[in-house]
Motif scaffolding. Structure first.
Motif, PDB file in Angstrom:
ATOM      1  N   GLU A  52       0.810  -1.220   0.000  1.00  0.00           N
ATOM      2  CA  GLU A  52       0.000   0.000   0.000  1.00  0.00           C
ATOM      3  C   GLU A  52       0.847   1.277   0.000  1.00  0.00           C
ATOM      4  OE1 GLU A  52      -3.197   0.480  -0.234  1.00  0.00           O
ATOM      5  OE2 GLU A  52      -4.020  -1.545  -0.042  1.00  0.00           O
ATOM      6  N   ASP A  53       1.652   1.457   1.029  1.00  0.00           N
ATOM      7  CA  ASP A  53       2.431   2.695   1.166  1.00  0.00           C
ATOM      8  C   ASP A  53       3.813   2.496   0.548  1.00  0.00           C
ATOM      9  OD1 ASP A  53       2.836   5.311   1.916  1.00  0.00           O
ATOM     10  OD2 ASP A  53       3.510   4.809   3.938  1.00  0.00           O
ATOM     11  N   ALA A  54       3.808   2.048  -0.701  1.00  0.00           N
ATOM     12  CA  ALA A  54       5.040   1.573  -1.337  1.00  0.00           C
ATOM     13  C   ALA A  54       6.105   2.655  -1.483  1.00  0.00           C
ATOM     14  CB  ALA A  54       4.712   0.974  -2.699  1.00  0.00           C
ATOM     15  N   LYS A  55       5.697   3.839  -1.896  1.00  0.00           N
ATOM     16  CA  LYS A  55       6.694   4.887  -2.136  1.00  0.00           C
ATOM     17  C   LYS A  55       7.446   5.239  -0.856  1.00  0.00           C
ATOM     18  CE  LYS A  55       5.509   8.522  -4.606  1.00  0.00           C
ATOM     19  NZ  LYS A  55       4.978   9.877  -4.955  1.00  0.00           N
ATOM     20  N   ASN A  56       6.708   5.454   0.232  1.00  0.00           N
ATOM     21  CA  ASN A  56       7.362   5.800   1.496  1.00  0.00           C
ATOM     22  C   ASN A  56       8.212   4.649   2.020  1.00  0.00           C
ATOM     23  OD1 ASN A  56       6.330   8.434   1.674  1.00  0.00           O
ATOM     24  ND2 ASN A  56       4.417   7.696   2.574  1.00  0.00           N
ATOM     25  N   LEU A  57       7.714   3.421   1.864  1.00  0.00           N
ATOM     26  CA  LEU A  57       8.477   2.260   2.316  1.00  0.00           C
ATOM     27  C   LEU A  57       9.764   2.113   1.511  1.00  0.00           C
ATOM     28  CD1 LEU A  57       8.721  -0.255   4.082  1.00  0.00           C
ATOM     29  CD2 LEU A  57       7.374  -1.498   2.364  1.00  0.00           C
ATOM     30  N   LYS A  81      15.592   2.503   1.669  1.00  0.00           N
ATOM     31  CA  LYS A  81      16.808   2.984   1.017  1.00  0.00           C
ATOM     32  C   LYS A  81      17.619   3.874   1.949  1.00  0.00           C
ATOM     33  CE  LYS A  81      19.736   3.658  -2.276  1.00  0.00           C
ATOM     34  NZ  LYS A  81      20.662   2.564  -2.644  1.00  0.00           N
ATOM     35  N   ASN A  82      16.932   4.634   2.792  1.00  0.00           N
ATOM     36  CA  ASN A  82      17.616   5.597   3.654  1.00  0.00           C
ATOM     37  C   ASN A  82      17.935   5.060   5.043  1.00  0.00           C
ATOM     38  OD1 ASN A  82      17.714   8.582   2.444  1.00  0.00           O
ATOM     39  ND2 ASN A  82      15.926   7.529   1.620  1.00  0.00           N
ATOM     40  N   ALA A 102      12.961  13.339  -6.351  1.00  0.00           N
ATOM     41  CA  ALA A 102      14.409  13.437  -6.549  1.00  0.00           C
ATOM     42  C   ALA A 102      15.113  12.203  -5.996  1.00  0.00           C
ATOM     43  CB  ALA A 102      14.938  14.701  -5.876  1.00  0.00           C
ATOM     44  N   GLU A 103      14.628  11.710  -4.862  1.00  0.00           N
ATOM     45  CA  GLU A 103      15.220  10.514  -4.262  1.00  0.00           C
ATOM     46  C   GLU A 103      14.925   9.273  -5.108  1.00  0.00           C
ATOM     47  OE1 GLU A 103      17.477   8.677  -1.139  1.00  0.00           O
ATOM     48  OE2 GLU A 103      17.192  10.740  -1.828  1.00  0.00           O
ATOM     49  N   ILE A 155      22.092   0.781  -5.785  1.00  0.00           N
ATOM     50  CA  ILE A 155      21.836  -0.605  -5.379  1.00  0.00           C
ATOM     51  C   ILE A 155      20.333  -0.836  -5.243  1.00  0.00           C
ATOM     52  CG2 ILE A 155      22.211  -2.301  -3.549  1.00  0.00           C
ATOM     53  CD1 ILE A 155      24.852  -0.820  -2.942  1.00  0.00           C
ATOM     54  N   LYS A 156      19.861  -1.966  -5.761  1.00  0.00           N
ATOM     55  CA  LYS A 156      18.419  -2.205  -5.875  1.00  0.00           C
ATOM     56  C   LYS A 156      17.823  -3.048  -4.746  1.00  0.00           C
ATOM     57  CE  LYS A 156      18.628  -1.962 -10.942  1.00  0.00           C
ATOM     58  NZ  LYS A 156      20.056  -1.578 -10.988  1.00  0.00           N
ATOM     59  N   SER A 157      18.567  -3.344  -3.708  1.00  0.00           N
ATOM     60  CA  SER A 157      18.060  -4.243  -2.668  1.00  0.00           C
ATOM     61  C   SER A 157      16.787  -3.724  -2.009  1.00  0.00           C
ATOM     62  CB  SER A 157      19.136  -4.492  -1.610  1.00  0.00           C
ATOM     63  OG  SER A 157      19.602  -3.270  -1.061  1.00  0.00           O
TER      64      SER A 157
END
Length: 240
Positions: A10-15, A20-21, A44-45, A53-55
């Motif tokens: 559901e909250d894919a973008k924030n996850l 990543k961060n 931008a992020e 890296i795609k992990s």
């Protein structure tokens, strides 16, 4: 052929941004902090993540219900080992009324299409005959065709879909697989429009596919041919 996205993170973008961060953010409110970012900063992020890296992409999942496709297609489909699958069984399901996929090639060859359809009819008759004789479905299924229609549920993460796009959207991919994958991408973009750059390949998986990424039109090919001929004439006239 029907392709439906039946479940997704559901909250894919924030996850995605959070995972990543994680290496750089250590406070207990890290996830909440990211949800408060402005869309410009988030975009931008995401743009930056396309080249790193795609992990973290593996945290984002999509589950598809795919119906009316051939087993020839699913034989290829399930070779993607980082996916999860649940497929209609021919061992326990009576397939006497089976449908089948007819590839586009046969539309331009009526004689071959008749042979193909007559063969499918013959197989259906013999399958029913075996079942009527008391042969179990799991044994009678041995004569069923590769292009018999089937249904399959499949789950992939964003990283896997990204890698699949580099081969399955290629003009060299089997037509049915390319069409199914195009529908899968379309379903994802209905809910996560931001994911488009992750699913549109900028390179193919194999070097042999590279020349087909942006194939020239016939007009461009003709223009190129004319230019080459003019150059050859000019070289001859100049004494080269």
């Amino acid at each position: 052929m029907i392709v439906k996205l039946v479940n997704f993170t559901e909250d894919a973008k924030n996850l995605l941004l959070f995972t990543k961060n994680t290496r750089l953010m250590h406070s207990g409110s890290s996830y909440r902090d990211i949800t408060l970012w402005g869309e410009e900063k988030k975009q931008a992020e995401l743009d930056y993540m396309l080249t790193t890296i795609k992990s973290s992409w593996e945290f984002i999942d999509y589950t598809f219900d795919i119906r009316g496709v051939s087993r020839a297609f699913t034989h290829q489909f399930v070779r993607t080992r980082t996916g999860s699958y649940a497929q209609q069984s021919m061992r326990t399901v009576n397939m006497e009324e089976f449908d089948y996929v007819t590839n586009d090639y046969f539309d331009g060859n009526p004689e071959a299409k008749k042979v193909y359809e007559d063969t499918m009819k013959h197989i259906a008759e013999k399958y029913a005959e075996l079942v009527d004789m008391g042969v179990h479905e799991e044994d009678a299924r041995g004569i069923l065709p590769t292009n018999i229609c089937t249904n399959i549920v499949a789950k992939f993460n964003l990283r896997t879909l990204h890698e699949m796009a580099k081969s399955r959207l290629s003009p060299r991919a089997q037509g049915e697989f390319r069409e199914v994958f195009q529908e899968m991408v379309a379903e994802v973009l209905k809910v996560h429009r931001w994911a488009e750059p992750f699913l549109i390949p900028t390179e193919w998986a194999a070097p042999s596919m590279a020349k087909s990424l942006n194939p020239p039109t016939w007009e461009e090919e003709l223009e190129k041919d004319i230019k080459e001929k003019k150059n050859n004439v000019q070289k001859r006239e100049a004494g080269y």
